[in-house]
Design an enzyme around this catalytic site. Structure first.
Site, mmCIF file in Angstrom:
data_model
loop_
_atom_site.group_PDB
_atom_site.id
_atom_site.type_symbol
_atom_site.label_atom_id
_atom_site.label_comp_id
_atom_site.label_asym_id
_atom_site.label_seq_id
_atom_site.Cartn_x
_atom_site.Cartn_y
_atom_site.Cartn_z
ATOM 1 N N ILE A 1 0.869 -1.454 0.105
ATOM 2 C CA ILE A 1 -0.134 0.000 -0.136
ATOM 3 C C ILE A 1 0.677 1.339 0.143
ATOM 4 O O ILE A 1 1.754 1.242 0.646
ATOM 5 C CB ILE A 1 -0.833 0.034 1.304
ATOM 6 C CG1 ILE A 1 -1.564 -1.288 1.409
ATOM 7 C CG2 ILE A 1 -1.934 1.262 1.271
ATOM 8 C CD1 ILE A 1 -2.748 -1.694 0.837
ATOM 9 N N HIS B 1 0.794 4.496 1.500
ATOM 10 C CA HIS B 1 -0.121 5.003 2.442
ATOM 11 C C HIS B 1 0.145 6.536 2.414
ATOM 12 O O HIS B 1 0.986 7.035 2.076
ATOM 13 C CB HIS B 1 0.671 4.626 3.946
ATOM 14 C CG HIS B 1 0.749 3.283 4.035
ATOM 15 N ND1 HIS B 1 -0.628 2.583 4.455
ATOM 16 C CD2 HIS B 1 1.624 2.471 4.596
ATOM 17 C CE1 HIS B 1 -0.308 1.356 4.786
ATOM 18 N NE2 HIS B 1 1.051 1.181 4.484
ATOM 19 N N VAL C 1 27.497 -8.926 4.784
ATOM 20 C CA VAL C 1 28.579 -8.178 5.851
ATOM 21 C C VAL C 1 28.584 -8.902 6.974
ATOM 22 O O VAL C 1 27.853 -9.354 7.701
ATOM 23 C CB VAL C 1 27.882 -6.838 6.079
ATOM 24 C CG1 VAL C 1 28.885 -6.080 7.117
ATOM 25 C CG2 VAL C 1 28.240 -6.065 4.775
ATOM 26 N N LYS D 1 -2.905 -2.875 13.635
ATOM 27 C CA LYS D 1 -3.640 -2.428 12.451
ATOM 28 C C LYS D 1 -4.806 -3.348 12.029
ATOM 29 O O LYS D 1 -5.651 -2.759 11.371
ATOM 30 C CB LYS D 1 -2.626 -1.896 11.236
ATOM 31 C CG LYS D 1 -1.900 -0.732 11.749
ATOM 32 C CD LYS D 1 -1.274 -0.237 10.343
ATOM 33 C CE LYS D 1 -0.377 0.854 10.482
ATOM 34 N NZ LYS D 1 0.306 1.512 9.536
ATOM 35 N N ARG E 1 8.200 -7.676 9.452
ATOM 36 C CA ARG E 1 8.478 -6.185 9.704
ATOM 37 C C ARG E 1 9.327 -6.107 10.695
ATOM 38 O O ARG E 1 9.620 -6.864 11.514
ATOM 39 C CB ARG E 1 7.156 -5.499 10.286
ATOM 40 C CG ARG E 1 5.666 -5.835 9.443
ATOM 41 C CD ARG E 1 4.524 -5.423 10.664
ATOM 42 N NE ARG E 1 3.170 -5.698 9.961
ATOM 43 C CZ ARG E 1 2.837 -6.949 10.087
ATOM 44 N NH1 ARG E 1 3.221 -7.886 10.679
ATOM 45 N NH2 ARG E 1 1.439 -6.890 9.552
ATOM 46 N N ILE F 1 12.308 0.210 10.409
ATOM 47 C CA ILE F 1 11.661 0.773 9.357
ATOM 48 C C ILE F 1 10.453 -0.219 9.128
ATOM 49 O O ILE F 1 10.582 -1.249 8.359
ATOM 50 C CB ILE F 1 12.545 0.874 7.821
ATOM 51 C CG1 ILE F 1 13.453 1.698 8.126
ATOM 52 C CG2 ILE F 1 11.492 1.562 6.638
ATOM 53 C CD1 ILE F 1 13.292 3.278 8.769
ATOM 54 N N SER G 1 6.306 -0.889 9.104
ATOM 55 C CA SER G 1 5.236 -1.163 8.220
ATOM 56 C C SER G 1 4.976 -0.178 7.104
ATOM 57 O O SER G 1 3.977 -0.185 6.648
ATOM 58 C CB SER G 1 4.180 -1.624 8.892
ATOM 59 O OG SER G 1 3.498 -0.578 9.593
ATOM 60 N N CYS H 1 3.709 -17.493 -19.931
ATOM 61 C CA CYS H 1 2.923 -17.511 -18.752
ATOM 62 C C CYS H 1 1.476 -17.020 -18.914
ATOM 63 O O CYS H 1 1.330 -15.859 -19.040
ATOM 64 C CB CYS H 1 3.507 -16.708 -17.458
ATOM 65 S SG CYS H 1 2.440 -16.828 -16.031
ATOM 66 N N CYS I 1 3.509 -23.262 -17.231
ATOM 67 C CA CYS I 1 4.688 -22.624 -17.828
ATOM 68 C C CYS I 1 5.970 -22.767 -16.947
ATOM 69 O O CYS I 1 6.920 -22.196 -17.285
ATOM 70 C CB CYS I 1 4.493 -21.253 -17.834
ATOM 71 S SG CYS I 1 4.285 -20.125 -16.229
HETATM 72 C C1 FAD Z 1 3.347 -7.875 6.252
HETATM 73 C C2 FAD Z 1 3.891 -6.343 5.746
HETATM 74 C C3 FAD Z 1 3.119 -5.612 5.377
HETATM 75 C C4 FAD Z 1 3.708 -4.273 4.829
HETATM 76 N N1 FAD Z 1 2.839 -3.637 4.092
HETATM 77 C C5 FAD Z 1 3.305 -2.466 3.908
HETATM 78 C C6 FAD Z 1 2.621 -1.561 3.066
HETATM 79 O O1 FAD Z 1 1.338 -1.544 2.771
HETATM 80 N N2 FAD Z 1 3.157 -0.194 2.559
HETATM 81 C C7 FAD Z 1 4.520 0.209 3.009
HETATM 82 O O2 FAD Z 1 4.891 1.311 2.645
HETATM 83 N N3 FAD Z 1 5.316 -0.778 3.711
HETATM 84 C C8 FAD Z 1 4.885 -1.832 3.887
HETATM 85 N N4 FAD Z 1 5.465 -3.026 4.898
HETATM 86 C C9 FAD Z 1 6.789 -2.462 5.400
HETATM 87 C C10 FAD Z 1 7.925 -2.300 4.183
HETATM 88 O O3 FAD Z 1 7.626 -3.598 3.371
HETATM 89 C C11 FAD Z 1 9.226 -2.394 4.896
HETATM 90 O O4 FAD Z 1 9.176 -1.028 5.485
HETATM 91 C C12 FAD Z 1 10.190 -2.073 3.770
HETATM 92 O O5 FAD Z 1 10.492 -3.314 2.974
HETATM 93 C C13 FAD Z 1 11.728 -1.997 4.724
HETATM 94 O O6 FAD Z 1 12.577 -1.924 3.727
HETATM 95 P P1 FAD Z 1 14.141 -2.094 4.088
HETATM 96 O O7 FAD Z 1 15.138 -1.923 2.772
HETATM 97 O O8 FAD Z 1 14.543 -1.647 5.192
HETATM 98 O O9 FAD Z 1 14.139 -3.846 4.532
HETATM 99 P P2 FAD Z 1 14.569 -5.186 3.754
HETATM 100 O O10 FAD Z 1 13.483 -5.054 2.563
HETATM 101 O O11 FAD Z 1 14.200 -6.108 4.607
HETATM 102 O O12 FAD Z 1 16.018 -4.937 3.042
HETATM 103 C C14 FAD Z 1 17.309 -5.170 3.824
HETATM 104 C C15 FAD Z 1 18.183 -5.898 3.021
HETATM 105 O O13 FAD Z 1 19.450 -6.193 3.994
HETATM 106 C C16 FAD Z 1 20.075 -7.330 3.495
HETATM 107 N N5 FAD Z 1 20.976 -7.538 4.500
HETATM 108 C C17 FAD Z 1 20.792 -7.998 5.837
HETATM 109 N N6 FAD Z 1 21.917 -8.154 6.374
HETATM 110 C C18 FAD Z 1 22.818 -7.986 5.600
HETATM 111 C C19 FAD Z 1 24.234 -7.979 6.043
HETATM 112 N N7 FAD Z 1 24.924 -8.630 6.906
HETATM 113 N N8 FAD Z 1 25.123 -8.295 4.667
HETATM 114 C C20 FAD Z 1 24.612 -7.412 3.633
HETATM 115 N N9 FAD Z 1 23.076 -7.479 3.341
HETATM 116 C C21 FAD Z 1 22.254 -7.675 4.254
HETATM 117 C C22 FAD Z 1 19.030 -8.394 3.384
HETATM 118 O O14 FAD Z 1 19.510 -9.251 2.307
HETATM 119 C C23 FAD Z 1 17.933 -7.234 2.701
HETATM 120 O O15 FAD Z 1 17.864 -7.329 1.075
HETATM 121 C C24 FAD Z 1 4.858 -4.108 5.218
HETATM 122 C C25 FAD Z 1 5.860 -4.993 5.641
HETATM 123 C C26 FAD Z 1 5.336 -6.324 6.156
HETATM 124 C C27 FAD Z 1 6.159 -7.192 6.769
#
Ligand code: FAD
Lengths: 430, 465
Positions: free
Chosen positions: B59, B61, B184, B260, B321, B345, B347, B410, B452
């Site tokens: 979403i 938001h 890392v 939520k 999350r 970071i 939801s 597909c 597919c």
């Molecule tokens: C069920 C659910 C519903 C959600 N709905 C929404 C929504 O509707 N709208 C919205 O805006 N947000 C939503 N979110 C939140 C959103 O998905 C997250 O806030 C966002 O993906 C966070 O991004 P990020 O890059 O911080 O984390 P991630 O996407 O987890 O990225 C972190 C990256 O770090 C890498 N990493 C970790 N450790 C290491 C290491 N030691 N060395 C190298 N790489 C590493 C991982 O492999 C990963 O690729 C939702 C989350 C969930 C779980």
């Protein structure tokens, strides 16, 4: 681009090809078969096992009745029994790919146009379909549209199997294509979910690809084992495990015991659902039991000019059955082309659990072919009854065991007693 | 422009290294790419966006219900505007459906005016109360018992996969080094920092920690312990495209004591999603679904949209999350260390990603990162995965110029060989068939590969050879 044809058949599997062959041979005008795959032939193309009709009797592509007609029932049933006694596949007549090739050749020889790589994606009018292929989008309008779109197995997600989402989780369809059409290796230790004929084919395909089959499992309490493969009955998949690649399948017996089968591959088999997307997008009424288009004994849907045949009607039956339906629809389609009116829907056929579905789904006039009735559970010596508005119409005891993967054939005579303008005809046990 | 997936890392010193190529880390790398600096983006996975960013509710938001005055509230509000504009420019599918927060009991109805006020305090003025009759007219398939709703017209659905990929693609094209399969494992702070990875050592003057669920671990490697990530699992069920006609808006629950709650929403891919659950766990790898989770979702879904439960399920998945003990984002700058931690970071990170990135670059600048000479980035144009926008298989001109766009591989998702070929040859190509799915939708449909799967795998493997 807009075009018009006389009959547009969607799907070049056994049912669609048999119908197209019959219509073209009868001079029905331009009969066009659309196949979304790169090759015509349908599911048999990926089935490298026997059981697809009598070898030798099919050499002449013109021998339509023999290849695609009703005669094939008895033959395949006999050959199947031989198979179960352990005869090699080659004793069973044609293998799938050869059968598919001949079915295509028969349709083409009869004068039907078979176009592959063309997908019907939606409707542009009551009898107009939108299509896409490498030559671009088209709108094709027909005097008769036939849905012969077949069926697919429901995947793990649709079965709501919990757990992780690793690689190595397949349906039989994906397994057979991977091994037989693409020569891919699928894994080393496999679990097969299901114990019906399709599951047995999955086991053979896995073995041919070099995988060891760790177990077959089924939620039913009774099933036929395959030599060398442990069979777990009354057992369901509780969870899939593994990151990246599958590492195991957690299982649970109905008595509460549970365990973990270590494996890198799991094949979900035999839970079929008609490919009914086009039917639904076209607003064509479905039957609640089969989830395919609701048809009468002449394969007419509730929408004037639209017929449906084969596995699109209810999930899987053998190729010969689907082809026989296609062949049997030839007459009704020709009649429609000649101006026959579309009848009122007639009396609905309903089933009561544990019966799962019946086809045809409506009686407009007395049926001329056997009805197919499927149980959702294994049964012993079931007594099937039919009644309408509380009035008993028919009753019969079926000797022996009945499997949820094979349909009962009800001879059609009793349907003459159905009042087409009456209430639903109810099929039940007892 | 470079992408590496194996072998030793390049020598020399990077100006900035971003750990984590999720939607947040990729957004930060993209923002940094505007500067004349040497930047690295590293991730442990074989693809970008392979963590939380691939498995969320998707979403976009408005932030109407955020905690007023929080950092999250500000970044979500700004991020929403930034991402909506960016999506329009780069072809990321967004559908502005609007949301209805549906009240099913008196307590929920009583909460609606408070939520409307909160929206105003968050700078969102378009929310209004809608009476039951209006809600029913706008959503005829809702289950019985609706008492009213808060109408939030600004809520949208977005494609999370294309978003992360667009950021990463643009960053790499602008000169960022993207290193995948590169976990890392240690950091020796200094100037430069020496970062140990699964592929050898990397030196960098500035470090941004955007490691999502693992951001606390990276933080501790630098000697900080400002937050602890507690994964909060969200399980979701995706229903088939044939269910799409049942729902017109994002149907949000009225938030209660237990978070939520469960929503029903169309997806940009033309399906319907039901979820998520909210379960606090301690296993950061527990991205599996459970029988209990599925049962709970079905029970909630049956109340909201009874007809939905009769439809076929296409997928069940779960995301984690990155919740922490803080009720806000845990973005911490350590100027002396030339280090910024982007933790907690939770939801809303997808929505806030671009604003988080801008904020992080400001913090780096305050810590001394030279930010002179910023330039505009070459725009990207991403392939459209959205069902509401023209897809290649319907595009006569596209097929006429290249028949591969008329060759559907597909069939459930109508993905053509042309699209698969393009994705495999992309700036950031997929690391697995699942990565290919996130770029094309291939195998994401009702048959899940029955038709597919083998063909798609063959195309993937052919491209790797
Ligand atoms: C069920 C659910 C519903 C959600 N709905 C929404 C929504 O509707 N709208 C919205 O805006 N947000 C939503 N979110 C939140 C959103 O998905 C997250 O806030 C966002 O993906 C966070 O991004 P990020 O890059 O911080 O984390 P991630 O996407 O987890 O990225 C972190 C990256 O770090 C890498 N990493 C970790 N450790 C290491 C290491 N030691 N060395 C190298 N790489 C590493 C991982 O492999 C990963 O690729 C939702 C989350 C969930 C779980």
């Amino acid at each position: 681009m807009n075009r018009a044809v006389d009959v547009l058949v969607v799907g070049a599997g056994p049912a669609g090809l048999a119908l197209a062959a019959g219509l073209a041979a009868a001079g029905a005008g331009r009969v066009e078969v659309l196949e979304r795959d790169e090759h015509a032939g349908g599911i048999p193309r990926q089935c490298h096992h026997g059981g697809f009709g009598r070898a030798g009797a099919l050499g002449d592509p013109g021998a339509l009745a023999d290849l695609l007609g009703l005669g094939a029932y008895g033959a395949t049933a006999r050959l199947r029994r031989q198979a179960e006694r352990g005869r090699p596949d080659s004793a069973l007549g044609l293998r799938g790919p050869a059968y598919a090739r001949r079915a295509v050749a028969a349709a083409v020889a009869a004068g039907a146009v078979v176009r592959t790589g063309v997908c019907a994606t939606g409707w542009a009018g009551p009898l107009s379909l939108e299509t896409t292929g490498p030559a671009g989008p088209e709108r094709i309008t027909a005097r008769v549209v036939v849905l012969a779109t077949g069926a697919r197995e429901r995947p793990r997600s649709a079965r709501l199997v919990p757990g992780s989402r690793p690689a190595g989780v397949l349906t039989t369809g994906e397994l057979q294509q991977s091994v037989h059409l693409y020569g891919q290796s699928v894994g080393r230790r496999a679990v097969v979910v299901g114990a019906e004929p399709v599951a047995r084919h999955a086991v053979r395909t896995l073995r041919r690809s070099g995988a060891e089959v760790v177990a077959m499992l089924t939620g039913h309490r009774r099933a036929t084992a395959l030599p060398g493969v442990p069979l777990l009955t009354a057992t369901t998949v509780a969870e899939l495990r593994g990151r990246g690649r599958l590492s195991g399948v957690a299982v649970r017996h109905e008595d509460g015991r549970s365990g973990l089968l270590a494996c890198d591959t799991v094949v979900f088999t035999g839970d079929w659902i008609p490919d009914h997307e086009l039917a639904r997008r076209g607003g064509i009424a479905l039957d609640a039991g089969t989830r395919g288009p609701s048809v009468d004994g002449a394969f007419r849907t509730a929408t004037p000019g639209v017929f449906a045949v084969g596995n699109a009607l209810r999930g899987v039956e053998r190729a010969a059955t689907a082809a026989a339906e296609g062949a049997a629809a030839t007459g009704p389609v020709l009649a429609r082309l000649a101006g026959a009116p579309w009848p009122e829907p007639g009396a609905r056929l309903d089933v009561r659990a544990p019966l799962a579905w019946v086809t045809p789904n409506r009686i407009v006039e007395p049926a001329v072919r056997p009805l197919l009735l499927r149980s959702g559970e294994p049964l012993d010596h079931p007594v099937v009854t039919a009644s309408q508005d509380g009035r008993p119409l028919w009753r019969r005891r079926f000797p022996g065991p009945v499997s949820p993967s094979r349909s009962l054939r009800l001879s059609p005579g009793w349907t003459a007693r159905v009042d087409p303008s009456g209430g639903p005809v109810v099929l039940s046990l007892g | 422009m470079s992408l590496t997936t194996a072998g030793a890392l390049p020598g020399g010193t990077y100006d900035v290294t971003v750990v984590g190529a999720g939607v947040v880390g990729s957004a930060v790398a993209r923002e940094l790419a505007r500067l004349p600096l040497r930047i690295a983006l590293v991730d442990a996975a074989d693809d970008v966006g392979d963590g939380t960013s691939k498995a969320n509710t998707a979403i976009l938001h408005t932030g109407f219900d955020a905690v007023p005055g929080s950092l999250e509230a500000r970044l979500v509000r700004d991020g929403q505007r930034m991402l909506a504009a960016y999506a329009a420019e780069s072809g990321i599918p967004v559908e502005p459906l609007g949301a209805l927060l549906v009240a099913w009991d008196e307590e929920q109805r009583a909460a609606l005016p408070g939520l409307a006020d909160k929206a105003v305090r968050n700078g969102y003025r378009a929310a209004r109360l809608a009476p039951a009759e209006e809600v029913r007219a706008r959503e005829p398939e809702l289950g019985p018992g609706v008492l009213g709703a808060l109408d939030v017209p600004g809520e949208s659905v977005i494609c999370p996969w294309t978003t992360t990929l667009a950021y990463a693609t643009q960053a790499v094209r602008a000169g960022v080094d993207l290193h995948l399969n590169c976990p890392v494992t240690g950091v020796a702070p200094g100037d430069p920092h020496t970062v140990a990875t699964g592929r050898g050592v990397l030196r960098t003057r500035y470090l941004v920690n955007a490691a999502g669920l693992y951001a606390d671990r990276i933080d501790r490697l630098l000697g900080h312990a400002e937050f602890t990530v507690t994964p909060r699992r969200g399980q979701l069920i995706v229903f088939d495209e044939l269910a799409r006609g049942l729902v017109r808006h994002i149907l949000l629950p009225v938030p209660g004591a237990l978070g939520k709650g469960v929503l029903v929403s169309p997806t940009v891919y033309g399906k319907v999603v039901l979820g998520p659950t909210a379960e606090d766990l301690d296993d950061k790898t527990a991205t599996g679904s459970t029988a209990e989770g599925i049962a709970l979702l079905r029970e909630k879904g049956r109340r909201i949209l009874p007809a939905l439960l009769d439809e076929e399920v296409t997928a069940v998945y779960a995301g984690l999350r990155a919740a922490t003990e803080h009720e806000d984002y845990a973005i911490r700058s350590h100027p002396a260390r030339r280090y910024v931690a982007v933790g907690g970071i939770r939801s809303t990170g997808l929505t806030a990603s671009m604003a988080i990135a801008a904020h992080v670059v400001e913090l780096l600048a305050e810590g001394g990162l030279p930010t002179a000479g910023a330039r505009d980035l070459e725009p990207v144009r991403m392939p459209n995965l959205g069902e509401a926008f023209p897809r290649p298989y319907r595009d006569a001109a596209m097929i006429a110029s290249d028949p591969e766009y008329g060759r559907i591989v597909c069939h459930c998702e109508r993905v053509t060989r042309g699209e698969i070929r393009d994705a495999l040859a992309g700036t950031v190509p997929p690391g697995s068939p699942d990565g290919l799915r996130r770029r094309t939708r291939a195998r994401a449909g009702r048959c899940q590969g029955f038709h597919c799967g083998a063909a798609v795998r063959a195309l993937f493997e052919e491209a790797r050879r």
